[in-house]
Scaffold this motif. Structure first.
Motif, PDB file in Angstrom:
ATOM      1  N   SER A   1     -52.195  20.641 -10.326  1.00 40.81           N
ATOM      2  CA  SER A   1     -51.806  20.805 -11.730  1.00 40.81           C
ATOM      3  C   SER A   1     -50.548  20.025 -12.092  1.00 40.81           C
ATOM      4  CB  SER A   1     -51.587  22.293 -12.039  1.00 40.81           C
ATOM      5  OG  SER A   1     -50.533  22.817 -11.245  1.00 40.81           O
ATOM      6  N   PHE A   2     -49.897  19.456 -11.083  1.00 34.76           N
ATOM      7  CA  PHE A   2     -48.665  18.701 -11.330  1.00 34.76           C
ATOM      8  C   PHE A   2     -49.015  17.360 -11.965  1.00 34.76           C
ATOM      9  CE2 PHE A   2     -44.991  16.072 -10.084  1.00 34.76           C
ATOM     10  CZ  PHE A   2     -43.943  16.925 -10.435  1.00 34.76           C
ATOM     11  N   PRO A   3     -48.379  17.008 -13.065  1.00 32.31           N
ATOM     12  CA  PRO A   3     -48.746  15.754 -13.742  1.00 32.31           C
ATOM     13  C   PRO A   3     -48.437  14.530 -12.891  1.00 32.31           C
ATOM     14  CG  PRO A   3     -46.731  16.682 -14.677  1.00 32.31           C
ATOM     15  CD  PRO A   3     -47.284  17.721 -13.761  1.00 32.31           C
ATOM     16  N   THR A   4     -49.343  13.577 -12.953  1.00 34.58           N
ATOM     17  CA  THR A   4     -49.127  12.314 -12.252  1.00 34.58           C
ATOM     18  C   THR A   4     -48.292  11.393 -13.131  1.00 34.58           C
ATOM     19  OG1 THR A   4     -51.268  12.516 -11.152  1.00 34.58           O
ATOM     20  CG2 THR A   4     -50.265  10.320 -11.206  1.00 34.58           C
ATOM     21  N   PRO A   5     -47.187  10.864 -12.603  1.00 40.61           N
ATOM     22  CA  PRO A   5     -46.333   9.984 -13.414  1.00 40.61           C
ATOM     23  C   PRO A   5     -47.117   8.777 -13.926  1.00 40.61           C
ATOM     24  CG  PRO A   5     -45.246  10.593 -11.355  1.00 40.61           C
ATOM     25  CD  PRO A   5     -46.657  11.042 -11.241  1.00 40.61           C
ATOM     26  N   LYS A   6     -46.854   8.409 -15.169  1.00 42.98           N
ATOM     27  CA  LYS A   6     -47.505   7.230 -15.727  1.00 42.98           C
ATOM     28  C   LYS A   6     -46.931   5.969 -15.099  1.00 42.98           C
ATOM     29  CE  LYS A   6     -48.379   9.330 -20.269  1.00 42.98           C
ATOM     30  NZ  LYS A   6     -48.125   9.235 -21.732  1.00 42.98           N
ATOM     31  N   GLU A   7     -47.822   5.045 -14.841  1.00 44.12           N
ATOM     32  CA  GLU A   7     -47.365   3.782 -14.274  1.00 44.12           C
ATOM     33  C   GLU A   7     -46.626   2.983 -15.346  1.00 44.12           C
ATOM     34  OE1 GLU A   7     -50.210   1.438 -12.283  1.00 44.12           O
ATOM     35  OE2 GLU A   7     -50.921   3.054 -10.974  1.00 44.12           O
ATOM     36  N   GLU A   8     -45.458   2.533 -14.984  1.00 38.18           N
ATOM     37  CA  GLU A   8     -44.650   1.734 -15.895  1.00 38.18           C
ATOM     38  C   GLU A   8     -44.793   0.259 -15.536  1.00 38.18           C
ATOM     39  OE1 GLU A   8     -43.049   2.862 -18.407  1.00 38.18           O
ATOM     40  OE2 GLU A   8     -43.209   5.020 -18.038  1.00 38.18           O
ATOM     41  N   PRO A   9     -44.748  -0.626 -16.542  1.00 39.03           N
ATOM     42  CA  PRO A   9     -44.787  -2.054 -16.227  1.00 39.03           C
ATOM     43  C   PRO A   9     -43.557  -2.447 -15.417  1.00 39.03           C
ATOM     44  CG  PRO A   9     -44.186  -1.692 -18.518  1.00 39.03           C
ATOM     45  CD  PRO A   9     -44.621  -0.366 -17.974  1.00 39.03           C
ATOM     46  N   PRO A  10     -43.666  -3.464 -14.578  1.00 37.68           N
ATOM     47  CA  PRO A  10     -42.535  -3.895 -13.761  1.00 37.68           C
ATOM     48  C   PRO A  10     -41.312  -4.179 -14.627  1.00 37.68           C
ATOM     49  CG  PRO A  10     -44.536  -5.044 -13.105  1.00 37.68           C
ATOM     50  CD  PRO A  10     -44.860  -4.308 -14.368  1.00 37.68           C
ATOM     51  N   SER A  11     -40.170  -3.708 -14.165  1.00 40.17           N
ATOM     52  CA  SER A  11     -38.931  -3.897 -14.909  1.00 40.17           C
ATOM     53  C   SER A  11     -38.456  -5.344 -14.803  1.00 40.17           C
ATOM     54  CB  SER A  11     -37.841  -2.963 -14.366  1.00 40.17           C
ATOM     55  OG  SER A  11     -36.615  -3.223 -14.991  1.00 40.17           O
ATOM     56  N   THR A  12     -37.927  -5.828 -15.917  1.00 44.60           N
ATOM     57  CA  THR A  12     -37.348  -7.178 -15.898  1.00 44.60           C
ATOM     58  C   THR A  12     -35.850  -7.107 -15.631  1.00 44.60           C
ATOM     59  OG1 THR A  12     -37.027  -7.065 -18.305  1.00 44.60           O
ATOM     60  CG2 THR A  12     -39.087  -8.041 -17.502  1.00 44.60           C
ATOM     61  N   VAL A  13     -35.342  -5.878 -15.457  1.00 43.32           N
ATOM     62  CA  VAL A  13     -33.917  -5.684 -15.204  1.00 43.32           C
ATOM     63  C   VAL A  13     -33.698  -5.448 -13.720  1.00 43.32           C
ATOM     64  CG1 VAL A  13     -31.900  -4.254 -15.683  1.00 43.32           C
ATOM     65  CG2 VAL A  13     -33.568  -4.718 -17.492  1.00 43.32           C
ATOM     66  N   ASN A  14     -32.772  -6.169 -13.122  1.00 39.37           N
ATOM     67  CA  ASN A  14     -32.427  -5.985 -11.723  1.00 39.37           C
ATOM     68  C   ASN A  14     -31.367  -4.892 -11.643  1.00 39.37           C
ATOM     69  OD1 ASN A  14     -30.850  -6.359  -9.186  1.00 39.37           O
ATOM     70  ND2 ASN A  14     -32.388  -7.962  -8.837  1.00 39.37           N
ATOM     71  N   LEU A  15     -31.736  -3.739 -11.090  1.00 39.62           N
ATOM     72  CA  LEU A  15     -30.831  -2.589 -11.073  1.00 39.62           C
ATOM     73  C   LEU A  15     -29.544  -2.890 -10.308  1.00 39.62           C
ATOM     74  CD1 LEU A  15     -30.423   0.364 -11.849  1.00 39.62           C
ATOM     75  CD2 LEU A  15     -31.623   1.023  -9.757  1.00 39.62           C
ATOM     76  N   LEU A  16     -29.673  -3.585  -9.187  1.00 42.47           N
ATOM     77  CA  LEU A  16     -28.485  -3.899  -8.392  1.00 42.47           C
ATOM     78  C   LEU A  16     -27.510  -4.781  -9.165  1.00 42.47           C
ATOM     79  CD1 LEU A  16     -27.102  -3.525  -5.682  1.00 42.47           C
ATOM     80  CD2 LEU A  16     -28.326  -5.534  -4.833  1.00 42.47           C
ATOM     81  N   ASP A  17     -28.052  -5.768  -9.858  1.00 41.42           N
ATOM     82  CA  ASP A  17     -27.176  -6.630 -10.665  1.00 41.42           C
ATOM     83  C   ASP A  17     -26.485  -5.825 -11.768  1.00 41.42           C
ATOM     84  OD1 ASP A  17     -27.800  -8.824  -9.164  1.00 41.42           O
ATOM     85  OD2 ASP A  17     -29.301  -9.616 -10.555  1.00 41.42           O
TER      86      ASP A  17
ATOM     87  N   GLN B   1     -20.110   6.855 -17.045  1.00 45.85           N
ATOM     88  CA  GLN B   1     -21.092   7.241 -18.061  1.00 45.85           C
ATOM     89  C   GLN B   1     -22.416   6.500 -17.866  1.00 45.85           C
ATOM     90  OE1 GLN B   1     -17.861   6.434 -18.468  1.00 45.85           O
ATOM     91  NE2 GLN B   1     -17.084   7.081 -20.495  1.00 45.85           N
ATOM     92  N   ALA B   2     -22.309   5.211 -17.496  1.00 48.11           N
ATOM     93  CA  ALA B   2     -23.524   4.415 -17.298  1.00 48.11           C
ATOM     94  C   ALA B   2     -24.357   4.964 -16.139  1.00 48.11           C
ATOM     95  CB  ALA B   2     -23.148   2.954 -17.044  1.00 48.11           C
ATOM     96  N   ILE B   3     -23.679   5.276 -15.009  1.00 47.03           N
ATOM     97  CA  ILE B   3     -24.405   5.777 -13.843  1.00 47.03           C
ATOM     98  C   ILE B   3     -24.952   7.180 -14.110  1.00 47.03           C
ATOM     99  CG2 ILE B   3     -24.229   6.349 -11.401  1.00 47.03           C
ATOM    100  CD1 ILE B   3     -24.155   3.342 -12.122  1.00 47.03           C
ATOM    101  N   ALA B   4     -24.172   8.020 -14.816  1.00 46.33           N
ATOM    102  CA  ALA B   4     -24.638   9.365 -15.143  1.00 46.33           C
ATOM    103  C   ALA B   4     -25.891   9.304 -16.012  1.00 46.33           C
ATOM    104  CB  ALA B   4     -23.527  10.146 -15.859  1.00 46.33           C
ATOM    105  N   TRP B   5     -25.916   8.386 -16.967  1.00 47.45           N
ATOM    106  CA  TRP B   5     -27.101   8.236 -17.819  1.00 47.45           C
ATOM    107  C   TRP B   5     -28.303   7.802 -16.976  1.00 47.45           C
ATOM    108  CZ3 TRP B   5     -30.451   4.245 -18.782  1.00 47.45           C
ATOM    109  CH2 TRP B   5     -31.351   4.435 -19.837  1.00 47.45           C
ATOM    110  N   LEU B   6     -28.069   6.850 -16.058  1.00 46.90           N
ATOM    111  CA  LEU B   6     -29.156   6.354 -15.226  1.00 46.90           C
ATOM    112  C   LEU B   6     -29.711   7.476 -14.357  1.00 46.90           C
ATOM    113  CD1 LEU B   6     -30.856   3.973 -14.228  1.00 46.90           C
ATOM    114  CD2 LEU B   6     -29.054   3.467 -12.575  1.00 46.90           C
ATOM    115  N   GLN B   7     -28.842   8.323 -13.831  1.00 40.79           N
ATOM    116  CA  GLN B   7     -29.276   9.420 -12.978  1.00 40.79           C
ATOM    117  C   GLN B   7     -30.213  10.368 -13.722  1.00 40.79           C
ATOM    118  OE1 GLN B   7     -26.287  11.342 -10.577  1.00 40.79           O
ATOM    119  NE2 GLN B   7     -27.281  13.325 -10.748  1.00 40.79           N
ATOM    120  N   GLU B   8     -29.954  10.591 -14.992  1.00 37.35           N
ATOM    121  CA  GLU B   8     -30.797  11.489 -15.785  1.00 37.35           C
ATOM    122  C   GLU B   8     -32.208  10.937 -15.982  1.00 37.35           C
ATOM    123  OE1 GLU B   8     -28.745  12.097 -19.420  1.00 37.35           O
ATOM    124  OE2 GLU B   8     -27.153  13.341 -18.541  1.00 37.35           O
TER     125      GLU B   8
END
Length: 381
Positions: free
Chosen positions: A256-272, A285-292
């Motif tokens: 019954s657990f929903p399967t996450p929708k597949e997202e298109p590949p990100s064009t943003v490099n997270l490490l950069d 604030q930026a990292i806290a937002w990303l964590q959410e």
């Protein structure tokens, strides 16, 4: 189904205190033994309650004083009178909670993690009486129910060690025992999956876990440590009993657990992006937002995988490196009287020369490369 077998606790039969308490384990099997003592009418317990208690005491003494074990080697004793007694102290409470205590009955580390039942008698050809047999079935039913052990995992001592135990006749009756236990469990019998399980059903489980965002590792049909951790993570996320055993409740929650929708590949490099925000006033604030934005299961897996790695993943720093860490290094070198040249975040010839000079002054290998030791020293000086 609750634990219903009537078992006399070690305290009730007057056990001596153990030399030390045994660790809690996650049982997979039930291991059946015989005591290899005389059969009726010469049985040690004489089929009585008083005799059963005295027999339990004599076994404990033999195991602790003769073998040097910390307590009785078995977890339970089933006497000729059908009396069930706790062996190693703490076993009864542990089993009722779906766990066991590491014991010494099987002569094998894996077998010792699961409950061992000693049955009074020598069952090479001698057949167990009905009263003792029914008690054995009762105990196995309760253990299977409490610990979610498939009756197919009721084994004999000889399945774990080179021995004649539990005797040829009793070993030949294990299929009957499994059948009797399964019949008694009735509707509560389920195809539990747990660590050590294998096959197509495990493969299906792994595929579902992966699709739901809980990585079990290789999809190989083997319920190993990766699958165990994925199951536990899912159970915790769903606020289920996080025992790592896949029963009907966990199966229902998975389906019954929903399967996450597949997202298109990100064009943003997270490490950069992280490197860009690092050191800026709004970094937190930026990292806290990303964590959410990241699911809790993914964060838990991330934490488990990376928590024990070095705290300075940017090391080593050497000629050609750039970034805020190099700038920090240059500032620390300059503060300590070693001129790196421009404080520009570029590890050039001037920075290398300053690093070498610093290393020589501290008795560190002067190679111009900033590893863990040089980094720690320059920041503590």
């Amino acid at each position: 189904m609750p634990f219903t077998a009537s078992v006399i606790s070690a305290k009730e039969w007057g056990a001596k205190p153990p030399k030390q308490w045994s660790e809690i384990t996650r049982p997979q099997y039930i291991v059946v033994h015989h005591t290899a003592t005389p059969n009726s009418p010469n049985d040690v317990s004489k089929g009585t309650l008083a005799g059963a208690k005295n027999f339990a005491k004599s076994i404990q003494t033999a195991h602790m004083d003769g073998f040097g074990w910390v307590d009785s080697g078995h977890n339970f004793l089933n006497t000729t009178g059908g009396f069930l007694l706790e062996g190693r102290q703490g076993s009864l409470d542990a089993i009722k909670q779906g766990r066991c205590l590491r014991s010494a009955h099987a002569g094998n580390p894996k077998g010792n993690e699961s409950p061992g039942i000693e049955n009074e008698g020598t069952f090479t050809t001698y057949q167990m009486n009905a009263q003792q047999w029914n008690s054995l079935v009762d105990l196995c039913v309760s253990i299977c129910s409490s610990c979610k052990i498939d009756p197919d995992n009721i084994k004999g001592h000889r399945d774990f060690s080179p021995t004649q135990c539990p005797g040829d006749w009793l070993y030949s009756q294990l299929s009957r025992l499994r059948s009797d236990v399964r019949q008694r469990l009735g509707a509560s019998t389920e195809d539990y999956l747990r660590e050590g399980s294998t096959g197509q059903k495990v493969k299906e489980l792994q595929q579902i876990l992966k699709a739901k965002g809980f990585n079990p590792g290789p999809i190989d049909g083997v319920f190993g440590s990766g699958t165990l951790q994925a199951v536990i993570s899912f159970q915790k996320y769903q606020r289920l009993n996080a025992d790592g055993v896949v029963d009907s409740i966990t199966w229902k929650a998975l389906n019954s657990f929903p399967t996450p929708k597949e997202e298109p590949p990100s064009t943003v490099n997270l490490l950069d992006s992280y490197k860009f925000y690092r050191g800026l006033p709004h970094q937190d604030q930026a990292i806290a937002w990303l964590q959410e934005q990241v699911s809790k299961p993914t964060l838990e897996q991330f934490s488990q995988k990376w928590r024990n790695l070095p705290s300075q993943p940017f090391l080593p720093l050497q000629a050609g490196a750039v970034g805020s860490e190099v700038k920090q290094l240059q500032q620390r070198l300059q503060q300590q009287g070693f001129n790196p040249g421009a404080i520009d975040g570029v590890f050039g010839a001037g920075t290398k020369a300053a690093v070498i000079a610093f290393q020589k002054s501290k008795g560190i290998l002067a190679d111009g490369i900033v590893g863990e030791k040089t980094w720690a020293t320059v920041n503590l000086s």
